[in-house]
Write a protein that holds these residues in place. Sequence first.
Motif, PDB file in Angstrom:
ATOM      1  N   UNK A 339      10.012  56.358  59.073  1.00 49.54           N
ATOM      2  CA  UNK A 339       9.554  55.866  60.373  1.00 49.54           C
ATOM      3  C   UNK A 339       8.507  56.795  60.974  1.00 49.54           C
ATOM      4  N   UNK A 340       8.714  58.116  60.847  1.00 48.88           N
ATOM      5  CA  UNK A 340       7.724  59.064  61.370  1.00 48.88           C
ATOM      6  C   UNK A 340       6.387  58.921  60.646  1.00 48.88           C
ATOM      7  N   UNK A 341       6.438  58.720  59.328  1.00 49.94           N
ATOM      8  CA  UNK A 341       5.188  58.543  58.571  1.00 49.94           C
ATOM      9  C   UNK A 341       4.483  57.260  58.996  1.00 49.94           C
ATOM     10  N   UNK A 342       5.268  56.188  59.197  1.00 51.99           N
ATOM     11  CA  UNK A 342       4.659  54.924  59.611  1.00 51.99           C
ATOM     12  C   UNK A 342       4.036  55.022  60.994  1.00 51.99           C
ATOM     13  N   UNK A 343       4.722  55.692  61.917  1.00 51.89           N
ATOM     14  CA  UNK A 343       4.168  55.876  63.260  1.00 51.89           C
ATOM     15  C   UNK A 343       2.886  56.703  63.217  1.00 51.89           C
ATOM     16  N   UNK A 344       2.883  57.712  62.373  1.00 55.87           N
ATOM     17  CA  UNK A 344       1.684  58.558  62.276  1.00 55.87           C
ATOM     18  C   UNK A 344       0.503  57.762  61.737  1.00 55.87           C
TER      19      UNK A 344
END
Length: 592
Positions: A339-344
Motif C-alpha cells: 500500500x505504501x508503494x502504491x501511494x508513493x
Amino acid sequence: MQSLRTRRPSETRTVKRQPSKLEKKPVNKNVRKSTVDDKIKKRMSLRYAEISAPAEASIPDVPSVPIGLRPGAVRDPDELVLERANIKEDPKAIDQRLLDKEDFDPDAYLKAKLANSTEAELRSLQSSLRSSKDDTAVELQRNVFKNYAEFVHISKEISILENEVLELKESLSEWKSMPSLLHIDESASALERRRNVRSSIADLRVLYANQMQTLHTQIEGSAKFAPTTPGRHVIYEMDGIHALNAATYKVSNTVKFIVLDDSVLVAKRRMRNNGEGGRLVAERCWPLNEMLVLDTKDAATMTNVFKIRHQKETYVYRTEAPSDKKILLGQFRQVAEELAIRKRREREGEHERRKTTWTSGDRATMTLHSDNMPPVSDWMAELAREAGVDEDTSAREKFESDARFISDFSDDLTVAIALRSWERAVKLVEEGRAKVFSIPSLSAKLTPLTASLTSALLDALSAPGNRKNTAVSLIGHLLKLGQGPAARSTFLNARAAAVDRYVRAIRFEGHVGMYVHDLALVVFTGIKHTADWFLAGFVEHDMTSTLIDWAKKQIEMYAERFRKQVYSSDAEQQTVKEALKITHSQSRKVRL
C-alpha cells in the motif's frame, strides 16, 4: 741467588751436606717459611729434557675449515635470517600458528602434545589455551561492538531482500494462477491470448467487484465499513482468532480477520439463543496506514498473542497456533508495504501530471524564457526554504533525498536504542516529529521506532536497582515522548516491588519490637524516597493523586503486617505500646 735455568754450564754447582737426622735441630720461628722457600727454589731449579720428534711418524695434515665457518666469511642472508628465526621462535607462537590454520586438526594436535609432554608442560599448554580462548572472546566482542552499526544495516538489507524475494515468489504464483482465475484456456493460440489480454483489466475489475459482493453477502454490515471501491479486493482471510479483554486477557469472543488491500476488517460471530455460532457481523475496520501491530512475547500463561493499536484504543487477539500468528502478521506487513508503494507511485504520478500541466501551453514559453516568468512571492520562497526545498529541485531529487534521510534516521535511532543512548534516541525522535510535516512518509518508520524506544525506557525504569538520578532521567525522557501515565504507573509499581522485596527480607527473630522497628523503617523510608523521586521527576504535579493512592496502599500493607505481629491473643500491653511508639516515631519521616 741466580736461577739454575740461566746458569752457564761452566759454572760449578756447590754441594751442600745434608744434616744428619740425629743431630738436634735448632729451634727457629721461621722454620715453616724457610721450608716453603726451599721447595719453591727446588721447583724452579728443575730442568726438563728435550724430546726429539720421531723421524718416521706420519702425521696427517690439519683439515681445512669450511668456508661457511671461517671468520669473516660471507654467508647467505636467508640462511642467517632462518637460523635466527629458528633460535628465537617461541613455542607458544608455534602453537598459535597451528591453531590459526584453516585445516587445524584438534585430535592430531592433542595426540602430539600428550605423547611427549610432561605434567608441567601439559599445565602450561592448558593455561595457554585458556588465555587464547579468553583473548579470542574479547576480540570477538570488540569486533561486534565496533561493527554493530554495520551489522544492523546488513541485517536490514537482508530482511528487505528476503521480503522482496517473497514478494517475487508471490507475484510469480499469482501470475501462474492468473489464467485459471480469468478463465483463459492455456491451450489457446497466441492470437487468441493477445485478444484476451486486452480485456484482462476489465476482467480483473469484475473479479474484484465479485469478491467484495461476496464479502458483503457473507458478513453483515461489512458494506458500511468496507464499501466497494475501484481496485479494492480481498487478499487473505483467517477465522478462529480469539478476541481478549485488554485488561484481564480473558477470551470475550471469536472473530474472523479479512485482510483487504488497504484495510483490515474484523467480524465476530453472532451467538444464537441455543449457544451455537450464527452469522458473521462486521465489528470494526482499520485502515492499514493508521493501525499499529505489536507482537507480544510468549509467556507461561499466554501464548500467540498480538496487539493492534488504532489511535488511543488497543485491541488484543490470540491465535490457536504459532504458525497462524506468523502468517497473519506477515500478511499485515506485506500488504502495508504494498500500500505504501502504491501511494508513493500515485503521488509521483500526480506530481508528474502537475508538472506536465505547468509546462504545457503558455507556461512552456515562460519556462524557456526565464525573463517572462512572474517572480515568486516572498511567502512562497520562505516556505520553500523552511521546508528545505530549493526552487530548482525536482520532485524526484526530493524523493531520493527523503528516502536517504528516512533510511539514515531509522538506522541511527535503532542503534541508539540498542546502545541504550536514551538522550540521543529521544532527541532523534523529536527531530523526526518535526520533520514529519515536510516528509509524511517518515511517520511509517517513526511510529514503530518510537514505540520500541518507549518500551525500552519503561523496562529500564522498572529495573529494581535504579538510583534517583537514573529514575528522574528516565522519567524526563518518557515525558518528552508523551508517555506520562505509563511512566507514572511503571515507576510506582517498581517502587512497590522494591518495598515489598525489602519487607520480605526482614527476619523475625522472636522480638516483636525489633521486627516492628525494621518494618516501619523500611516502609516509611520507602514512601519518603518514592515521594522525593516522584516530585523530582514529574515537575508538573497534576497527577500527584496517584502518588497519594500508592502511599495509602503501602500504609495499609504496613497496618496489616503490624496487626498480624502485634495484636495476637497472647500479646502483652507493654509490647503493644512499644510497637505503637515505634510506628509514631518512624511515621514522622513521611510528615517531613
